[in-house]
Design a protein around this motif. Structure first.
Motif, PDB file in Angstrom:
ATOM      1  N   LEU A 175       0.810  -1.217   0.000  1.00 42.84           N
ATOM      2  CA  LEU A 175       0.000   0.000   0.000  1.00 42.84           C
ATOM      3  C   LEU A 175       0.848   1.274   0.000  1.00 42.84           C
ATOM      4  O   LEU A 175       0.400   2.320  -0.462  1.00 42.84           O
ATOM      5  N   GLY A 214       1.137   2.187  -3.435  1.00 39.46           N
ATOM      6  CA  GLY A 214      -0.213   2.008  -3.934  1.00 39.46           C
ATOM      7  C   GLY A 214      -0.511   2.716  -5.237  1.00 39.46           C
ATOM      8  O   GLY A 214      -1.611   2.553  -5.781  1.00 39.46           O
ATOM      9  N   ALA A 220      -3.965   1.598  -4.344  1.00 42.56           N
ATOM     10  CA  ALA A 220      -4.484   2.680  -3.506  1.00 42.56           C
ATOM     11  C   ALA A 220      -5.963   2.928  -3.763  1.00 42.56           C
ATOM     12  O   ALA A 220      -6.718   3.261  -2.839  1.00 42.56           O
ATOM     13  N   ALA A 280      -3.477   2.479   4.445  1.00 45.81           N
ATOM     14  CA  ALA A 280      -4.148   3.178   3.351  1.00 45.81           C
ATOM     15  C   ALA A 280      -4.798   4.472   3.819  1.00 45.81           C
ATOM     16  O   ALA A 280      -5.637   5.035   3.119  1.00 45.81           O
TER      17      ALA A 280
END
Length: 602
Positions: free
Chosen positions: A168, A171, A279, A314
């Motif tokens: 991530l 991402g 993402a 995230a």
């Protein structure tokens, strides 16, 4: 097709609002990363020569930048049965990439612990923090800025969450998770449990126990009970990060190979686009979907730790209140061992994830409109994969459940709410896996016995000191105390006590995970005992009440007038001293128990 359930809608909106600033900061970072690379035309020739030197068969394609270059992050080792098949994956994946004008390189490897091997041993104290190490290793692998897409090879307990957390931070690239599938079914899980309890009682010896265990864990592939590893695969489907239906197809089959091939081809298609980067796929709705899948299938309690940690990577803030509220609305529609008699192969045969997702979508119980690595949205995951003529990969309707004792529609579930409950009170906040426990055992109120290790509990059991109604408290097992190990040595002996007619429960700041069985337990209790948490003030004989029905975890003792017992000294050996920095920096179980995320300010 139903409108989205209002509880799910409310929880999702709350997560979005709570995360607004941190999520935007994350997306802004990913946009900046996308804007500045990877453009290998701007990289020095010396750097490129180093990167291309080992790619003998692909040097010309890499030099000419003929197509996307896929980075493979692998957690292969052949001690871990689920990851043993990955040994041959890179060579195959390079061939699949060439088929569509792309290239692939192994970007790096990550460690891959087997919790089954370290269970009950000192090495288990490294397990949770191996997730941070895996995330960091993924970051190192992808730091070379040579890749246009990421293939993550991982299945088991801390490995998939660690891969997600690390990937991530890159991402801005598309990423697909590639499982290898479960081993064929062996000795029935109920029989395995029976032999374990007989061994705990001294009625069979090590030879019989080892024969039973090797009959269960007998070949390459994921262990077949519905623990953390298989819950990981469920979540990757619910989040749209697999090729649809890839989770539970066994290793070494033509269908498995076709799905792996499709993953590489799809990564090549997605490279250079921004709509379905990792993402964009892992947003608030995807995180809520992961939690919904966990609840609907009675998955591993470890994900009460992993989902918040993955979310934070995230820029999303998700907590146990969200999980508990979702549990009130999401029905339990699967019973996979230890929640039922059949294993994940039976689950797959009965309809698997295609059936689960289709039924949840039909009742408005998960988000359809999420970005996935497939062509469409989550509807693509309500199908099951198969092979057509010439072994071409195709997807078809799942149909009705193939076994109503294993899978039921969301409109007629096994129970109307999910398998996870939050329990709170003057002892802290903990998780209770209700789906694995008979409802008449959801409430236990009894004097407690307080221990500071699994071994002490085993000794007390052998001495006959637990032959009574009792709440067993095992403290100083949290992230900062000793890395929060799983405590599965306790499952057989507590099961024996329960079978003898006693009212028994476990309360701990440690973990029990997806193999949590029939004994009621409040686990992951936070604040942990280290540093003066409430569990550090309990004494033998204090009456403790644990109730999943009312969500209570409390004692009638006046903890306010007591001093906490001293914190234990950290243990050394088996490399535990090397993880001191991670223990000291770890945050609470509810936040994910991560030192890496805490130190990064995420």
């Amino acid at each position: 097709m139903s409108d989205l359930n209002p509880v799910i809608a409310n929880v999702t909106e709350r997560v979005i609002e709570r995360s607004r600033a941190s999520r935007q900061a994350y997306l802004d970072l990913m946009d900046r990363e996308a804007d500045r690379g990877p453009d290998r035309r701007q990289v020095s020739c010396s750097n490129l020569a180093h990167a291309f030197a080992g790619a003998v068969e692909d040097q010309e394609a890499l030099k000419a930048a003929r197509g996307p270059n896929i980075g493979i992050v692998s957690s292969y080792n052949d001690m871990l049965s689920a990851h043993q098949p990955y040994g041959r994956y890179p060579d195959r994946m390079k061939i699949y990439a060439r088929e569509v004008g792309a290239t692939a390189q192994v970007a790096g490897g990550t460690p891959a612990m087997c919790d089954g091997v370290t269970q009950g041993e000192d090495g288990m104290e490294l397990s949770l923090f191996s997730r941070d190490v895996i995330a960091l290793s993924t970051g190192v692998a992808l730091s070379h800025a040579m890749y246009d897409g990421v293939a993550c090879l991982g299945i088991c307990d801390k490995i998939v969450p660690g891969l997600v957390m690390g990937a991530l931070r890159f991402g801005h690239l598309p990423a697909i998770f590639v499982p290898s599938g479960p081993m064929p079914s062996g000795v029935a899980n109920k029989e395995k449990q029976r032999v374990r309890q007989l061994y705990a009682e001294g009625k069979v010896g090590r030879e019989e126990l080892l024969a039973s265990e090797m009959g269960s864990y007998h070949s390459p592939g994921t262990c077949t009970f519905y623990g953390t590893a298989n819950s990981n695969q469920m979540m990757m489907e619910m989040m749209g990060l697999h090729i649809p239906g890839a989770a539970f197809v066994q290793p070494g089959t033509k269908l498995r190979q076709a799905l792996d091939r499709k993953a590489v081809h799809r990564l090549a298609e997605l490279s250079g686009t921004r709509e379905k980067t990792l993402a964009r796929c892992v947003d608030e709705k995807a995180i809520v979907n992961a939690a919904i899948g966990l609840l609907a299938t009675g998955g591993s309690t470890n994900h009460a730790i992993h989902i918040p940690a993955m979310a934070r990577a995230a820029g999303i803030i998700f907590d146990w209140d969200d999980l508990s509220e979702l549990s009130s609305a999401v029905p339990l529609i699967a019973r996979v061992y230890p929640n039922g008699p059949g294993d994940v192969n039976h689950f797959q045969d009965a309809g698997g994830m295609g059936y689960v997702i289709g039924s949840l979508l039909e009742e408005g119980l998960c988000h359809r409109d999420v970005a996935t690595v497939s062509d469409g949205d989550l509807s693509d995951y309500a199908l099951e994969p198969g092979l057509g003529e010439d072994d071409t990969l195709l997807w078809r309707e799942v149909g009705e459940s193939g076994d109503s004792d294993m899978l039921r529609p969301a409109g007629a579930p096994f129970q109307p709410d999910g398998g996870m409950r939050l329990v709170t009170g003057n002892l802290g906040r903990g998780c209770f896996k209700a789906s694995a426990v008979e409802k008449e055992r959801w409430t236990v109120e009894a004097p407690c016995r307080v221990f500071q290790s699994q071994a002490d509990v085993v000794d007390a059991f052998k001495a006959g000191e637990l032959e009574k109604d009792v709440v067993v408290v095992v403290r100083f097992q949290g992230p900062r105390a000793n890395g929060m190990p799983e405590l599965h040595k306790l499952t057989p002996i507590l099961g024996v006590l329960q079978d003898r007619g006693y009212r028994v429960a476990l309360v701990t700041d440690g973990r029990m995970s997806g193999a949590s069985g029939k004994v009621p337990a409040a686990i992951h209790v936070t604040p942990e005992a280290l540093g003066g948490g409430p569990l550090s003030k309990l004494q033998d004989g204090d009456v403790v009440r644990l109730c999943a029905e009312t969500g209570v975890l409390s004692t009638d003792a006046d903890l306010g007038v007591r001093e906490a017992v001293p914190d234990p000294e950290p243990a050394a050996g088996v490399g535990r001293e090397l993880f001191a920095m991670l223990r000291i920096g770890a945050d609470s179980a509810e936040k994910g128990g991560s030192a890496m995320l805490a130190s990064a300010g995420l």
